[in-house]
Design a protein around this motif. Structure first.
Motif, PDB file in Angstrom:
ATOM      1  N   MET A   1       0.748  -1.372   0.052  1.00 34.45           N
ATOM      2  CA  MET A   1       0.205  -0.072  -0.035  1.00 34.45           C
ATOM      3  C   MET A   1       0.654   1.342   0.162  1.00 34.45           C
ATOM      4  O   MET A   1       0.480   2.210  -0.698  1.00 34.45           O
ATOM      5  N   LYS A   2       1.854   1.194   0.902  1.00 36.32           N
ATOM      6  CA  LYS A   2       2.716   2.528   0.803  1.00 36.32           C
ATOM      7  C   LYS A   2       3.485   2.652  -0.399  1.00 36.32           C
ATOM      8  O   LYS A   2       3.741   3.735  -0.845  1.00 36.32           O
ATOM      9  N   ARG A   3       3.961   1.552  -0.740  1.00 35.52           N
ATOM     10  CA  ARG A   3       4.570   1.584  -2.265  1.00 35.52           C
ATOM     11  C   ARG A   3       3.821   2.397  -3.234  1.00 35.52           C
ATOM     12  O   ARG A   3       4.319   3.065  -3.948  1.00 35.52           O
ATOM     13  N   PHE A   4       2.436   1.922  -3.246  1.00 30.62           N
ATOM     14  CA  PHE A   4       1.638   2.501  -4.445  1.00 30.62           C
ATOM     15  C   PHE A   4       1.474   3.799  -3.890  1.00 30.62           C
ATOM     16  O   PHE A   4       1.432   4.719  -4.879  1.00 30.62           O
ATOM     17  N   ARG A   5       1.450   4.396  -2.742  1.00 30.12           N
ATOM     18  CA  ARG A   5       1.202   5.793  -2.402  1.00 30.12           C
ATOM     19  C   ARG A   5       2.660   6.645  -2.851  1.00 30.12           C
ATOM     20  O   ARG A   5       2.276   7.744  -3.331  1.00 30.12           O
ATOM     21  N   ARG A   6       3.523   6.010  -2.675  1.00 33.13           N
ATOM     22  CA  ARG A   6       4.828   6.756  -2.930  1.00 33.13           C
ATOM     23  C   ARG A   6       4.718   6.866  -4.371  1.00 33.13           C
ATOM     24  O   ARG A   6       5.175   7.923  -4.910  1.00 33.13           O
ATOM     25  N   ARG A   7       4.467   5.995  -5.187  1.00 32.73           N
ATOM     26  CA  ARG A   7       4.613   6.037  -6.773  1.00 32.73           C
ATOM     27  C   ARG A   7       3.505   7.049  -7.245  1.00 32.73           C
ATOM     28  O   ARG A   7       3.688   7.806  -7.952  1.00 32.73           O
ATOM     29  N   TYR A   8       2.346   6.951  -6.706  1.00 34.85           N
ATOM     30  CA  TYR A   8       1.110   7.975  -6.920  1.00 34.85           C
ATOM     31  C   TYR A   8       1.775   9.524  -6.698  1.00 34.85           C
ATOM     32  O   TYR A   8       1.783  10.435  -7.495  1.00 34.85           O
ATOM     33  N   TYR A   9       2.558   9.427  -5.431  1.00 36.64           N
ATOM     34  CA  TYR A   9       2.952  10.873  -5.081  1.00 36.64           C
ATOM     35  C   TYR A   9       4.245  11.356  -6.194  1.00 36.64           C
ATOM     36  O   TYR A   9       4.385  12.352  -6.554  1.00 36.64           O
ATOM     37  N   ASP A  10       4.923  10.322  -6.526  1.00 38.05           N
ATOM     38  CA  ASP A  10       6.087  10.331  -7.505  1.00 38.05           C
ATOM     39  C   ASP A  10       5.349  11.158  -8.807  1.00 38.05           C
ATOM     40  O   ASP A  10       5.912  11.957  -9.288  1.00 38.05           O
ATOM     41  N   LEU A  11       4.397  10.390  -9.268  1.00 37.56           N
ATOM     42  CA  LEU A  11       3.719  11.158 -10.398  1.00 37.56           C
ATOM     43  C   LEU A  11       3.039  12.355 -10.247  1.00 37.56           C
ATOM     44  O   LEU A  11       3.203  13.265 -11.114  1.00 37.56           O
ATOM     45  N   PHE A  12       2.466  12.538  -9.237  1.00 39.51           N
ATOM     46  CA  PHE A  12       1.520  13.578  -8.825  1.00 39.51           C
ATOM     47  C   PHE A  12       2.633  14.905  -8.447  1.00 39.51           C
ATOM     48  O   PHE A  12       2.268  15.957  -8.866  1.00 39.51           O
ATOM     49  N   SER A  13       3.855  14.609  -8.304  1.00 38.38           N
ATOM     50  CA  SER A  13       4.929  15.760  -8.092  1.00 38.38           C
ATOM     51  C   SER A  13       4.852  16.420  -9.184  1.00 38.38           C
ATOM     52  O   SER A  13       5.131  17.912  -9.018  1.00 38.38           O
ATOM     53  N   HIS A  14       4.747  16.280 -10.465  1.00 42.38           N
ATOM     54  CA  HIS A  14       4.698  16.984 -11.783  1.00 42.38           C
ATOM     55  C   HIS A  14       3.842  17.920 -11.856  1.00 42.38           C
ATOM     56  O   HIS A  14       3.912  19.101 -12.322  1.00 42.38           O
TER      57      HIS A  14
END
Ligand SMILES: C[S@@+](CC[C@H](N)C(=O)[O-])C[C@H]1O[C@@H](n2cnc3c(N)ncnc32)[C@H](O)[C@@H]1O
Length: 212
Positions: A1-14
């Motif tokens: 779950m945390k890995r998914f959220r981290r990936r989501y924020y990596d993408l959202f950062s742009h």
């Protein structure tokens, strides 16, 4: 779950800063200044900003802490921290660092900071991570240090309120909804003199407590 959220924020950062700018018409910059002010941070002081995202609160705090101070922004998304680092370079801050870490396990010594902040993030952490993050904030604060967090108030407009409830429901934990309604009992497990103030914009609230 945390890995998914981290990936989501990596993408959202742009898109993160652009969306915030559209949404808040720069009210957020003033709110971040208010959040830092409420910690009582002084020139030469030290502060950690949890879930720093693109670093807005950390950058504001670095201006207050000045050359002799120290500010650290912590986030688990490398994408967010890259954006924060780019922004920090433009102000040439020499007292500001960004650290990739989970807020549930801070890589800092006990009693080493004057203040800890967290803006618009505590409510969306899963309950175990949030509890650990509050405990960590308490651990790294010096006695007398301040923990201050900012969150959204429940929106007044019915449609926005509906979206807000859908967002809270999507988090899958009833404790997140309880937390978002009133954060004070959660902070009071660790901190004293816990206070909640609605910001002058009416859209956000600042909740803070002191480590005795
Ligand atoms: C909604 S953003 C808020 C960013 C910033 N504080 C602001 O006010 O603009 C939430 C941030 O929390 C970070 N985050 C979520 N869970 C985290 C965790 N367990 N440890 C560290 N950072 C986390 C995300 O990567 C994201 O940057």
């Amino acid at each position: 779950m945390k890995r998914f959220r981290r990936r989501y924020y990596d993408l959202f950062s742009h898109l993160y800063d652009k969306i915030i700018a559209l949404h808040s018409q720069d009210k957020r910059a003033l709110l971040r200044e208010l959040l830092v002010e409420k910690t009582g941070l002084k020139p030469g002081g030290s502060l950690i900003d949890l879930c720093t995202g693109t670093g807005a609160v950390a950058i504001t705090a670095s201006k207050v802490a000045g050359k002799e101070g120290l500010v650290i922004g912590v986030d688990f998304s490398l994408g967010m921290l890259k954006k924060a680092h780019q922004k920090a370079k433009t102000i040439k801050a020499t007292n500001l660092y960004f650290v990739l870490a989970d807020v549930a396990r801070l890589p800092f010594a006990d009693k080493s900071f004057d203040a800890v902040t967290c803006s618009h993030a505590m409510y969306e952490l899963d309950p175990l991570t949030r509890e650990a993050a509050l405990k960590e904030a308490y651990r790294v604060l010096k006695p007398g240090g301040c923990f201050a967090m900012m969150e959204h108030c429940e929106p007044k407009h019915p449609f926005i309120r509906l979206l807000y409830y859908i967002r809270l429901a999507s988090m899958g934990s009833t404790e997140n909804r309880t937390f978002a309604r009133d954060e004070r009992p959660f902070l009071a497990r660790y901190f004293e003199d816990v206070k909640l103030e609605v910001t002058p914009t009416g859209g956000s609230k600042i909740i803070r407590g002191i480590k005795k």
